[in-house]
Write a protein that holds these residues in place. Structure first.
Motif, PDB file in Angstrom:
ATOM      1  N   LEU A 139      -4.945   3.533  -3.598  1.00  0.00           N
ATOM      2  CA  LEU A 139      -3.937   2.527  -3.955  1.00  0.00           C
ATOM      3  C   LEU A 139      -4.312   1.481  -2.738  1.00  0.00           C
ATOM      4  N   PRO A 140      -4.114   1.959  -1.375  1.00  0.00           N
ATOM      5  CA  PRO A 140      -4.349   1.063  -0.514  1.00  0.00           C
ATOM      6  C   PRO A 140      -5.933   0.241  -0.246  1.00  0.00           C
ATOM      7  N   ILE A 141      -6.535   1.428  -0.491  1.00  0.00           N
ATOM      8  CA  ILE A 141      -7.954   0.816  -0.537  1.00  0.00           C
ATOM      9  C   ILE A 141      -8.240  -0.428  -1.495  1.00  0.00           C
ATOM     10  N   VAL A 142      -7.838   0.029  -2.651  1.00  0.00           N
ATOM     11  CA  VAL A 142      -8.066  -0.984  -3.594  1.00  0.00           C
ATOM     12  C   VAL A 142      -7.157  -2.486  -3.568  1.00  0.00           C
ATOM     13  N   ILE A 143      -6.166  -2.176  -2.858  1.00  0.00           N
ATOM     14  CA  ILE A 143      -5.514  -3.601  -2.564  1.00  0.00           C
ATOM     15  C   ILE A 143      -6.087  -4.196  -1.464  1.00  0.00           C
ATOM     16  N   VAL A 144      -6.185  -3.336  -0.391  1.00  0.00           N
ATOM     17  CA  VAL A 144      -6.362  -4.228   1.007  1.00  0.00           C
ATOM     18  C   VAL A 144      -7.997  -4.675   1.129  1.00  0.00           C
ATOM     19  N   ALA A 145      -8.778  -3.839   0.614  1.00  0.00           N
ATOM     20  CA  ALA A 145     -10.349  -3.928   0.854  1.00  0.00           C
ATOM     21  C   ALA A 145     -10.804  -5.261   0.096  1.00  0.00           C
TER      22      ALA A 145
END
Lengths: 531, 156
Positions: free
Chosen positions: A223-229
């Motif tokens: 989830l964090p990767i998908v949003i932040v990247a």
């Protein structure tokens, strides 16, 4: 605090923190707003924070609803739905006005310096988030799915506002979704959306995030990767364009390639994880299949052994009784035939042969009875223990002949048991008591019972020869005897008794003192009527 | 092979058991009332007057004392055939056996046995049992028509 193993609780805890954050942000922002209004009213100048009355009202409603959700208060459900609905209605009204181009006087009540309308995207945010929060408390699966979709849309609207702000957009498009949204509104909107999802960990996305299964683990990691990247990549390439490192086309190409790389990494990682899980599962399945095979083989072995035992006890009953009968029969015939001509010693030998054969026959009968009880089906019903005790006592008339026995029976409750089998238990214990009190000029046999929860504990006490407690565990074994020839018996009676009691789910134990007496206790389920 | 018809048919393969039974019957003065056959097939031959017993006198014994374990046809099979035969099914059949097995008792009664007696271990009890059996089935009980009963015997 939350229990680290209670995943839904943990997710809910995060939800509460995010909601608190949103409320805090809203409070800080309101204070800033107030301060700037005050500053302007006092004739000062400077940064103007443009926030409309309806936006403030909507945010207050949404924040209160989210805050209420995190509290475990009775009746909060209705209040949350009402607040969320108000926010949605405010958003809808603003959107209608926005599309129709109507301006109300009240629009300027908070900020007189800026065009007094809630932005179209803020209006959409309120509609989505309000409706999502309200529907999230619904029961049906479809309604909850709709709620998830609405909350995600709200988050997307806010993210869009945030990223376009981040990327430095100042443009005004005719689309209502692209109106400038205040940074504060966007931040609070994202926080409220996240809190809404996290505050219902028992279903939907919240459940997935809280799941301790592999899907949940994957979701939490990605989830964090998908949003932040994507945001970070695009922002960096835009920075590159602004600082003149490369042009817009190169920037797009860079962000596309970086996006592809990140997606491929995520794809490979998650595929590998799924693959590993699958392998483990296959291994487990093979193991389980093996175990099932083992168990079924063991059960077949057991069945076979059981059948062998049955055929064994059958041949014992038939083939072993015959020769014993012949020994006893012919010895008796011989005694009848030649009795007069035999001397006393030969007569005694013959009598011994007959007695021994007779004992062997009894032994076999008792053994067969013992094995029969193990196989017999149990037909329990409520039976009167007192009646069984009286019958057993009356049946012992032969054994009691010439004896002085005081037989005392207390109040005996009804029990739930197989009447014939319990008859065997009681008869064995009373007959033992009669047998082992033989040396007493006045024997006392006492039978009492008391309730113990759903059970009845029965005690058979005598003042006979008793036994040494260090041999107590040997009392109930097959062929185990604590006395010699002075007391007749094969040593199977108590083994049978124990087997019957245990088949009824009860326990049996004995207290005794050498030359003082013995007490046998056993438990049986109380009659169903009296439970 | 005997051609006589007597009141008791004893079906028993073990010579020792036959000796004991005859001794017990002798104690009860019933020894002359018994015909002994050694297996299930002979028992049916005797009852149906065929094979070796083709020439035996007509009529049925008053009671059949049947062991369970027999060569060729076992006791239960003999019992089934007797009870399935319209000519024989009225003959009282008593199981006289060592087996106390519940299954044996139950199956015997299902097949229509008239009594089931477990041979007692001691001779005195065995004598007693055979006396009571002999007296009851051969003396007290009124046998079905066509059997050799107390009165028929007397007449003969």
């Amino acid at each position: 605090m939350h229990d680290p193993l209670d995943r839904p609780g943990q997710v809910r805890w995060y939800g509460r923190q995010v909601a608190t954050l949103a409320v805090a942000a809203a409070t800080v922002f309101s204070l800033v707003l107030l301060a700037s209004q005050l500053h302007r009213a006092l004739g000062g100048s400077g940064v103007v924070v443009g926030l409309q009355l309806d936006t403030v009202l909507g945010l207050v409603c949404l924040c209160s609803a989210s805050w209420l959700l995190s509290l475990r208060v009775r009746g909060r459900r209705t209040l949350v739905i009402a607040l969320a609905a108000i926010a949605a209605v405010i958003g809808a009204a603003a959107l209608v006005r926005h599309l129709a181009g109507v301006e109300l006087v009240g629009d300027h009540s908070v900020d007189l310096g800026l065009p007094g309308r809630m932005g179209g995207n803020t209006a959409l945010l309120f509609i989505c988030l309000g409706a999502g929060m309200a529907l999230g408390l619904g029961q049906s699966h479809r309604i909850r799915t709709a709620s998830d979709a609405l909350v995600l849309s709200a988050a997307a609207i806010c993210l869009f506002a945030l990223t376009s702000r981040l990327f430095g957009s100042r443009s005004q498009y005719p689309l209502p979704t692209n109106d400038p949204m205040l940074l504060s509104t966007a931040v609070i909107g994202v926080a409220l959306s996240a809190a809404t999802v996290l505050q219902r960990p028992e279903r939907g996305i919240g459940q997935l995030l809280g799941s301790s299964a592999s899907g949940g683990v994957l979701a939490r990691r990605l989830l964090p990767i998908v949003i932040v990247a994507p945001i970070a990549i695009t922002w960096l390439t835009l920075l590159g364009v602004e600082s003149g490192l490369f042009d817009a086309a190169v920037a797009s190409a860079l962000s596309v390639v970086a996006g592809i790389i990140i997606l491929v990494v995520v794809l490979v990682g998650s595929s590998r994880a799924v693959d590993r899980l699958e392998t483990v599962r296959h291994g487990n399945e093979a193991q389980i299949r093996q175990m099932v095979q083992d168990i079924s083989r063991h059960s077949q072995d057991l069945h076979r052994t059981n059948r062998e035992l049955e055929s064994f006890s059958y041949s014992v009953s038939h083939d072993l009784r015959a020769p014993i009968r012949h020994i006893a029969g012919f010895a008796e015939l011989l005694s009848n035939h030649a009795g007069a001509r035999l001397d006393a010693r030969s007569q005694k030998y013959l009598t011994t042969i007959i007695d021994s054969a007779q004992n062997a026959g009894l032994l076999i009968d008792e053994l067969l009875e013992f094995s029969r009880i193990g196989r017999a089906a149990l037909h329990g019903r409520d039976v009167d223990l007192g009646e069984i005790v009286r019958d057993s006592w009356n049946n012992l008339v032969m054994e009691r002949r010439g004896r002085d026995i005081r037989f005392e029976v207390g109040a005996l409750p009804a029990v739930h048991a197989g009447p014939t089998l319990i008859g065997v238990v009681v008869a064995n214990l009373i007959s033992n008591a009669v047998k082992y009190t033989a040396p007493r000029p006045e024997a006392v046999i006492e039978i009492t019972a008391k309730r113990d929860g759903h059970d009845v504990i029965v005690a058979v006490r005598d003042n006979g020869v008793g036994f040494d407690m260090k041999y107590a565990d040997k009392l109930f074994g097959v062929f185990q005897r604590l006395h010699g020839d002075e007391f007749p018996g094969a040593g199977i009676g108590l083994a049978t008794v124990k087997r019957i009691v245990e088949r009824h789910g009860g326990r049996i134990w004995a207290d005794g003192k050498l030359d003082v007496g013995a007490t046998f206790h056993f438990t049986l389920p109380a009659a169903k009527e009296q439970r | 092979m005997t051609t006589e018809l007597k009141r008791i048919l004893l079906v028993e393969d073990n010579q020792k058991d036959i000796d004991l039974a005859l001794a017990a019957l002798a104690e009860n003065e019933l020894a002359n009332e018994v015909v002994v056959v050694r297996d299930g097939e002979q028992a049916l031959d005797y009852l149906c007057q065929r094979g070796n017993f083709r020439l035996r006198a007509r009529g049925n014994p008053a009671v059949v004392l049947l062991d369970l374990k027999l060569p060729k046809l076992n006791g239960l099979e003999v019992l089934r055939q007797i009870k399935a035969d319209p000519q024989l099914k009225m003959i009282p059949v008593v199981m006289l056996t060592s087996s106390r097995e519940e299954a044996d008792v139950a199956t015997s009664y299902e097949c229509g046995v008239n009594a089931y007696v477990v041979k007692p271990v001691t001779f005195s009890r065995f004598v007693e049992a055979l006396r009571e059996l002999g007296v009851f089935w051969a003396e007290i009980n009124e046998p079905p028509p066509g059997s050799i009963g107390r009165r028929a015997n007397r007449r003969a």
